[in-house]
Design an enzyme around this catalytic site. Sequence first.
Site, mmCIF file in Angstrom:
data_model
loop_
_atom_site.group_PDB
_atom_site.id
_atom_site.type_symbol
_atom_site.label_atom_id
_atom_site.label_comp_id
_atom_site.label_asym_id
_atom_site.label_seq_id
_atom_site.Cartn_x
_atom_site.Cartn_y
_atom_site.Cartn_z
ATOM 1 N N ILE A 1 0.829 -1.209 0.000
ATOM 2 C CA ILE A 1 0.000 0.000 0.000
ATOM 3 C C ILE A 1 0.860 1.255 0.000
ATOM 4 C CG2 ILE A 1 -1.669 1.325 1.370
ATOM 5 C CD1 ILE A 1 -2.810 -1.393 2.302
ATOM 6 N N ASP B 1 13.623 2.667 10.674
ATOM 7 C CA ASP B 1 12.850 1.799 11.563
ATOM 8 C C ASP B 1 11.961 2.711 12.391
ATOM 9 O OD1 ASP B 1 11.841 0.235 13.604
ATOM 10 O OD2 ASP B 1 13.741 -0.777 14.041
ATOM 11 N N ARG C 1 4.156 12.664 15.513
ATOM 12 C CA ARG C 1 4.724 13.747 16.314
ATOM 13 C C ARG C 1 5.729 14.559 15.504
ATOM 14 N NH1 ARG C 1 7.306 11.897 21.823
ATOM 15 N NH2 ARG C 1 8.850 10.982 20.402
ATOM 16 N N TYR D 1 -2.239 -7.279 17.263
ATOM 17 C CA TYR D 1 -2.476 -6.497 16.053
ATOM 18 C C TYR D 1 -3.754 -5.676 16.194
ATOM 19 C CZ TYR D 1 -2.556 -5.418 11.053
ATOM 20 O OH TYR D 1 -2.561 -4.765 9.845
ATOM 21 N N LYS E 1 -3.965 -1.499 16.146
ATOM 22 C CA LYS E 1 -4.708 -0.769 15.125
ATOM 23 C C LYS E 1 -5.878 0.018 15.718
ATOM 24 C CE LYS E 1 -2.164 -1.785 11.579
ATOM 25 N NZ LYS E 1 -1.414 -0.723 10.852
ATOM 26 N N ILE F 1 -6.788 -6.867 1.688
ATOM 27 C CA ILE F 1 -6.022 -6.273 0.592
ATOM 28 C C ILE F 1 -4.811 -7.157 0.335
ATOM 29 C CG2 ILE F 1 -4.869 -4.211 -0.263
ATOM 30 C CD1 ILE F 1 -7.831 -3.762 0.433
ATOM 31 N N THR G 1 -1.342 -7.887 -0.323
ATOM 32 C CA THR G 1 -0.053 -7.205 -0.246
ATOM 33 C C THR G 1 0.975 -8.216 0.251
ATOM 34 O OG1 THR G 1 -0.334 -6.558 2.071
ATOM 35 C CG2 THR G 1 -1.199 -5.030 0.393
#
Length: 269
Positions: free
Chosen positions: A34, A80, A144, A174, A178, A207, A209
């Site tokens: 994406i 990272d 930030r 996960y 999210k 999706i 990927t």
Amino acid sequence: MGSIENPEIMASTMLHILPLAGKVYGITGGASGIGLATAQILSRRGATVCIADVDPKAMASAEVYFSGQSGAKYSITKVDISKRSEVNAWVDGIISQFGRLDGAANVAGVIGKIHGAVPVSEMDDDEWDKIVAVNLTGTMYCMRAQLRNIVDGGSIVNVASIHGLKGFANHAAYDASKHGVIGLTKAAAQENGAREIRVNAVAPGAIYTPLMQKNWDITGRPKDAPFDDPSAFRRQGTAMETGNVIAFLLGPDSTFVSGSVYSVDGAWI
């Protein structure tokens, strides 16, 4: 008789052809999936794209692609996002090299080694810490740094997930990360409205990927297995379909959209 070129007409035409000309965007996870699709769309619309990623092979492939595009303005940096210093250096580098930051797509994320395979009662501490460090804390680090440098009227899009809207068994870390991304998005939208900085999220469903393929590898799902996700569209979506929604939210056609979560899931049932 020679034609007289009107600078205002020429400028208007260029904005129509390249609506993001002169704009600079940062994209984490921008070397594949994406993130890469988003970077490609923005670049085709005239933007400068500043890609951050950690995968050397994907970064090399992205370099080949963008170096082969006539007139493309871009940078590719190893970052990272779970490391604050690397995120700050990346954003500072964008400002130093290109002079501005108009928006960002925070796409980078991980699923871990046990995605879809382990319940909360069996959760490994290191696995939890890694997923939260990248997906949630890393996104906060990016936001930030971006918010400290972005122009007034800019736009940030965070990639959450259907897992940020629902809870799924054996996906606790996960899911939690999210859900947190959506909370960060909504808080930042409220905090930065006075500057008309838009902060939105997209919540992709199924999706296809490299990340989805990694999940299939973990669970042993064959690539040619029948479609079995609870989506009204009986197929996986594409990275480009998701990137188009992100590009809309970053661009000039969504100037009164903020604090929203756009599902890209083919009508998840």
